[in-house]
Design a protein around this motif. Structure first.
Motif, PDB file in Angstrom:
ATOM      1  N   SER A 115      -6.420 -38.769 -10.378  1.00 14.56           N
ATOM      2  CA  SER A 115      -6.343 -40.104 -10.942  1.00 14.56           C
ATOM      3  C   SER A 115      -7.466 -40.233 -11.961  1.00 14.56           C
ATOM      4  CB  SER A 115      -6.479 -41.181  -9.855  1.00 14.56           C
ATOM      5  OG  SER A 115      -7.748 -41.083  -9.212  1.00 14.56           O
ATOM      6  N   VAL A 116      -7.275 -41.103 -12.936  1.00 11.48           N
ATOM      7  CA  VAL A 116      -8.270 -41.314 -13.990  1.00 11.48           C
ATOM      8  C   VAL A 116      -8.582 -42.803 -14.052  1.00 11.48           C
ATOM      9  CG1 VAL A 116      -8.795 -41.077 -16.440  1.00 11.48           C
ATOM     10  CG2 VAL A 116      -7.411 -39.339 -15.293  1.00 11.48           C
ATOM     11  N   ASP A 117      -9.878 -43.144 -14.005  1.00 14.38           N
ATOM     12  CA  ASP A 117     -10.233 -44.561 -14.053  1.00 14.38           C
ATOM     13  C   ASP A 117     -10.278 -45.060 -15.496  1.00 14.38           C
ATOM     14  OD1 ASP A 117     -12.693 -43.841 -15.177  1.00 14.38           O
ATOM     15  OD2 ASP A 117     -13.831 -44.157 -13.336  1.00 14.38           O
ATOM     16  N   ASP A 118     -10.633 -46.328 -15.670  1.00 17.23           N
ATOM     17  CA  ASP A 118     -10.572 -46.923 -17.006  1.00 17.23           C
ATOM     18  C   ASP A 118     -11.664 -46.419 -17.945  1.00 17.23           C
ATOM     19  OD1 ASP A 118     -12.696 -48.158 -15.778  1.00 17.23           O
ATOM     20  OD2 ASP A 118     -11.893 -50.190 -15.920  1.00 17.23           O
ATOM     21  N   GLU A 119     -12.597 -45.614 -17.409  1.00 15.11           N
ATOM     22  CA  GLU A 119     -13.626 -45.010 -18.251  1.00 15.11           C
ATOM     23  C   GLU A 119     -13.377 -43.521 -18.487  1.00 15.11           C
ATOM     24  OE1 GLU A 119     -17.762 -47.171 -17.890  1.00 15.11           O
ATOM     25  OE2 GLU A 119     -17.082 -46.601 -15.888  1.00 15.11           O
ATOM     26  N   GLY A 120     -12.214 -43.054 -18.026  1.00 22.27           N
ATOM     27  CA  GLY A 120     -11.847 -41.666 -18.259  1.00 22.27           C
ATOM     28  C   GLY A 120     -12.401 -40.681 -17.260  1.00 22.27           C
ATOM     29  N   TYR A 121     -12.952 -41.160 -16.151  1.00 23.47           N
ATOM     30  CA  TYR A 121     -13.491 -40.271 -15.124  1.00 23.47           C
ATOM     31  C   TYR A 121     -12.367 -39.814 -14.196  1.00 23.47           C
ATOM     32  CZ  TYR A 121     -18.386 -41.095 -16.378  1.00 23.47           C
ATOM     33  OH  TYR A 121     -19.588 -41.117 -17.041  1.00 23.47           O
ATOM     34  N   LEU A 122     -12.279 -38.505 -14.019  1.00 21.40           N
ATOM     35  CA  LEU A 122     -11.196 -37.898 -13.243  1.00 21.40           C
ATOM     36  C   LEU A 122     -11.596 -37.729 -11.778  1.00 21.40           C
ATOM     37  CD1 LEU A 122      -8.446 -36.315 -13.121  1.00 21.40           C
ATOM     38  CD2 LEU A 122      -9.774 -34.262 -13.718  1.00 21.40           C
ATOM     39  N   THR A 123     -10.681 -38.048 -10.896  1.00 24.34           N
ATOM     40  CA  THR A 123     -10.850 -37.779  -9.466  1.00 24.34           C
ATOM     41  C   THR A 123      -9.717 -36.865  -9.029  1.00 24.34           C
ATOM     42  OG1 THR A 123     -11.884 -39.925  -9.034  1.00 24.34           O
ATOM     43  CG2 THR A 123     -10.926 -38.773  -7.142  1.00 24.34           C
ATOM     44  N   ILE A 124     -10.059 -35.746  -8.394  1.00 26.75           N
ATOM     45  CA  ILE A 124      -9.050 -34.824  -7.885  1.00 26.75           C
ATOM     46  C   ILE A 124      -8.647 -35.268  -6.487  1.00 26.75           C
ATOM     47  CG2 ILE A 124      -8.521 -32.436  -7.284  1.00 26.75           C
ATOM     48  CD1 ILE A 124      -8.855 -32.945 -10.280  1.00 26.75           C
ATOM     49  N   THR A 125      -7.354 -35.463  -6.274  1.00 27.66           N
ATOM     50  CA  THR A 125      -6.885 -35.987  -4.994  1.00 27.66           C
ATOM     51  C   THR A 125      -6.146 -34.966  -4.143  1.00 27.66           C
ATOM     52  OG1 THR A 125      -4.857 -36.789  -6.057  1.00 27.66           O
ATOM     53  CG2 THR A 125      -6.713 -38.320  -5.926  1.00 27.66           C
ATOM     54  N   GLY A 126      -5.844 -33.798  -4.695  1.00 26.06           N
ATOM     55  CA  GLY A 126      -5.161 -32.784  -3.890  1.00 26.06           C
ATOM     56  C   GLY A 126      -4.498 -31.731  -4.766  1.00 26.06           C
ATOM     57  N   ARG A 127      -3.829 -30.795  -4.095  1.00 28.16           N
ATOM     58  CA  ARG A 127      -3.069 -29.751  -4.781  1.00 28.16           C
ATOM     59  C   ARG A 127      -1.588 -30.079  -4.687  1.00 28.16           C
ATOM     60  NH1 ARG A 127      -4.256 -26.260  -8.406  1.00 28.16           N
ATOM     61  NH2 ARG A 127      -2.936 -24.624  -7.533  1.00 28.16           N
ATOM     62  N   LYS A 128      -0.899 -29.941  -5.798  1.00 25.42           N
ATOM     63  CA  LYS A 128       0.522 -30.275  -5.849  1.00 25.42           C
ATOM     64  C   LYS A 128       1.319 -29.462  -4.839  1.00 25.42           C
ATOM     65  CE  LYS A 128       4.281 -30.789  -9.227  1.00 25.42           C
ATOM     66  NZ  LYS A 128       4.646 -30.675 -10.655  1.00 25.42           N
ATOM     67  N   LYS A 129       0.995 -28.168  -4.702  1.00 18.54           N
ATOM     68  CA  LYS A 129       1.759 -27.311  -3.799  1.00 18.54           C
ATOM     69  C   LYS A 129       1.466 -27.591  -2.330  1.00 18.54           C
ATOM     70  CE  LYS A 129      -1.529 -23.424  -3.826  1.00 18.54           C
ATOM     71  NZ  LYS A 129      -1.714 -21.995  -4.153  1.00 18.54           N
ATOM     72  N   GLU A 130       0.408 -28.380  -2.058  1.00 18.61           N
ATOM     73  CA  GLU A 130       0.050 -28.687  -0.677  1.00 18.61           C
ATOM     74  C   GLU A 130       0.608 -30.023  -0.208  1.00 18.61           C
ATOM     75  OE1 GLU A 130      -4.194 -28.460  -0.552  1.00 18.61           O
ATOM     76  OE2 GLU A 130      -4.241 -26.261  -0.555  1.00 18.61           O
ATOM     77  N   ILE A 131       1.321 -30.718  -1.075  1.00 17.96           N
ATOM     78  CA  ILE A 131       1.856 -32.034  -0.721  1.00 17.96           C
ATOM     79  C   ILE A 131       2.750 -31.918   0.512  1.00 17.96           C
ATOM     80  CG2 ILE A 131       3.519 -33.794  -1.438  1.00 17.96           C
ATOM     81  CD1 ILE A 131       0.850 -34.271  -2.594  1.00 17.96           C
ATOM     82  N   ILE A 132       2.506 -32.809   1.461  1.00 17.58           N
ATOM     83  CA  ILE A 132       3.316 -32.890   2.676  1.00 17.58           C
ATOM     84  C   ILE A 132       4.386 -33.965   2.462  1.00 17.58           C
ATOM     85  CG2 ILE A 132       3.310 -33.633   5.096  1.00 17.58           C
ATOM     86  CD1 ILE A 132       0.455 -32.482   5.281  1.00 17.58           C
ATOM     87  N   VAL A 133       5.615 -33.630   2.800  1.00 17.04           N
ATOM     88  CA  VAL A 133       6.701 -34.610   2.737  1.00 17.04           C
ATOM     89  C   VAL A 133       7.177 -34.843   4.165  1.00 17.04           C
ATOM     90  CG1 VAL A 133       8.941 -35.215   1.780  1.00 17.04           C
ATOM     91  CG2 VAL A 133       7.375 -33.765   0.456  1.00 17.04           C
TER      92      VAL A 133
END
Length: 276
Positions: A115-133
């Protein structure tokens, strides 16, 4: 204690750079209390290491900072972080198929979610291939739960499970180094074996507290509903951690498949269901 740690680091350290693996907010705040600003960054081999990094003039604990000069980042519709810039590689050696798969309209697909905040700072929230459904169709990024749970001192490692299952569960290991101190501070024998501690009510309550805090960050459907504390450790020697201490998720899911099945063998009315 803080003064001793500052002295051990030479007494003049003001900044340090962190990368390769998530720092975690707890460590970020700990070093900040020492007067040391950890500038966490993010990148991959394909981006010639850093693509983003926190600034000496402004850093945000929990983020990996804004894009470096000459680098652009954006999020795809599914939240995947994409990078474009002078640092991005041209192609995989003699592998045009992999190269084509790695790019989208000229942007490199990192495989990480963020996710990217309104100041352009990136937060990594996970790996796409690790997503649990889950069986109910809810997409869950494990790291969003695992990182805050792992921040508890007595938690060694945690793996969130629940793919194609009715709810999210977790396998927990205890931290062998931190556990004796915690046990002693809570009126329990400091030399209590791991196997015994895994079943101790006070220990389980502390782990439940860590899970409740993590659950507050997500929706009910994404929250950890049951957990099991294992009477073993995950280490590099056991084959469950990489040399940089990252979990080998697929290995753990295979080796502890019985324990995972047991989480779902009993209806979700047991005492280790989060009520927070």
């Amino acid at each position: 204690v803080y003064s001793k740690l500052r002295t051990a680091m030479g007494g003049n350290v003001k900044y340090a750079v962190s990368g390769s693996a998530p720092l975690g907010p707890r460590l970020g705040h700990f070093f900040h209390s020492l007067g040391v600003h950890i500038l966490e960054g993010y990148g991959l081999t394909e981006t010639t290491a850093p693509a983003t990094v926190n600034l000496t003039t402004k850093s945000k604990i929990g983020t990996v900072g804004p894009a470096l000069p000459g680098v652009s980042i954006r999020l795809a519709d599914d939240g995947e972080v994409e990078v474009k810039g002078v640092n991005v590689f041209k192609e995989y050696w003699k592998n045009p198929e992999a190269t084509a798969e790695a790019f989208h309209d000229g942007w490199f697909k990192t495989g990480d979610l963020g996710s990217v905040d309104d100041e352009g700072y990136l937060t990594i929230t996970g790996r796409k291939k690790e997503i649990i459904v889950t069986a109910g169709g809810k997409n869950v990024a494990p790291a969003g739960l695992e990182d805050p749970i792992r921040a508890n001192p007595i938690v060694g490692q945690v793996v969130v499970v629940g793919d194609k299952r009715p709810f999210i569960g977790a396998l927990i290991t205890l931290d062998r180094e931190m556990l004796p101190t915690w046990l002693g501070n809570n009126g329990l024998p400091a030399d209590m074996p791991i196997a015994e501690a895994a079943k101790n009510e006070k220990v389980r309550a502390e782990v439940q507290r860590a899970i409740d805090l993590a659950n507050k960050r997500v929706s009910r459907a994404e929250s950890v509903r049951k957990f099991e504390i294992l009477d073993t450790e995950w280490t590099e020697a056991s084959g469950h951690l990489t040399p940089k201490m990252s979990i080998k998720r697929n290995v753990i899911l295979d080796d502890f498949s019985r324990e995972i099945d047991d989480l779902y063998a009993v209806p979700v009315t047991t005492t280790n269901v989060s009520l927070g």
